[in-house]
Design a protein around this motif. Structure first.
Motif, PDB file in Angstrom:
ATOM      1  N   HIS A   1      -6.379  30.793  25.659  1.00  0.00           N
ATOM      2  CA  HIS A   1      -5.850  30.184  24.296  1.00  0.00           C
ATOM      3  C   HIS A   1      -4.553  30.869  24.238  1.00  0.00           C
TER       4      HIS A   1
ATOM      5  N   ALA B   1      -8.286  24.992  27.614  1.00  0.00           N
ATOM      6  CA  ALA B   1      -8.843  26.393  27.172  1.00  0.00           C
ATOM      7  C   ALA B   1      -9.626  27.256  28.175  1.00  0.00           C
ATOM      8  N   ARG B   2     -10.459  26.444  28.991  1.00  0.00           N
ATOM      9  CA  ARG B   2     -11.433  26.928  30.061  1.00  0.00           C
ATOM     10  C   ARG B   2     -10.316  27.492  31.180  1.00  0.00           C
TER      11      ARG B   2
ATOM     12  N   ALA C   1      -4.891  24.375  23.723  1.00  0.00           N
ATOM     13  CA  ALA C   1      -6.252  24.805  23.904  1.00  0.00           C
ATOM     14  C   ALA C   1      -7.350  24.375  22.890  1.00  0.00           C
ATOM     15  N   ARG C   2      -6.814  24.002  21.680  1.00  0.00           N
ATOM     16  CA  ARG C   2      -7.965  23.567  20.711  1.00  0.00           C
ATOM     17  C   ARG C   2      -8.189  22.275  20.867  1.00  0.00           C
ATOM     18  N   THR C   3      -7.096  21.403  21.222  1.00  0.00           N
ATOM     19  CA  THR C   3      -7.316  19.887  21.526  1.00  0.00           C
ATOM     20  C   THR C   3      -8.028  19.440  22.638  1.00  0.00           C
ATOM     21  N   PHE C   4      -7.959  20.293  23.660  1.00  0.00           N
ATOM     22  CA  PHE C   4      -8.366  19.964  25.027  1.00  0.00           C
ATOM     23  C   PHE C   4      -9.317  21.221  25.406  1.00  0.00           C
ATOM     24  N   PRO C   5     -10.587  20.845  25.487  1.00  0.00           N
ATOM     25  CA  PRO C   5     -11.300  22.243  25.706  1.00  0.00           C
ATOM     26  C   PRO C   5     -11.296  22.626  27.221  1.00  0.00           C
ATOM     27  N   TRP C   6     -11.090  21.717  28.228  1.00  0.00           N
ATOM     28  CA  TRP C   6     -10.705  21.955  29.443  1.00  0.00           C
ATOM     29  C   TRP C   6      -9.675  22.821  29.622  1.00  0.00           C
TER      30      TRP C   6
END
Length: 122
Positions: free
Chosen positions: A21, A16-17, A9-14
């Protein structure tokens, strides 16, 4: 496993969206981590083997139960079908089981090993 989910989730914003998280089965991981911390109720190696096996099987069943309980809701969130969500969660549950069976060995020196709440084996 929850740490890996958070790192994604931290590495790839998509990621997390779409997935948030915290994994939908986060509570299953917490229970499993608690069992691993304790490392069984006795120091007996055979009892520890079976306690770890039980903890790992319970993790897999718990994650799979998320598919039964949340497939419809997750399908809407992930823009997918309940059947695909169920299949994906079962796939993940099986891979998690395999990972903890291999990566959670006692006396491995790893910080997530079976019995990590106790001093390292010698």
């Amino acid at each position: 496993m929850s740490a890996a989910w958070g790192a994604m989730a931290r590495t790839f914003p998509w990621f997390a969206r779409v997935f948030a998280h915290e994994a939908p089965w986060h509570d299953c991981c917490v229970v499993h981590d608690q069992a691993y911390h304790l490392g069984g109720e006795t120091a007996d190696a055979e009892a520890g083997f079976f306690a770890r096996l039980e903890a790992d099987e319970e993790l897999r069943m718990c994650v799979q139960s998320v598919a039964d309980a949340q497939a419809e809701t997750l399908a809407l969130q992930y823009d997918s079908t309940p059947e695909d969500v169920t299949a994906a969660i079962i796939f993940v549950a099986d891979r998690m089981y395999e990972a903890v069976r291999v990566g959670g060995l006692p006396c491995s020196g790893l910080p997530w090993r079976w019995g990590y709440g106790w001093p390292q084996c010698f």
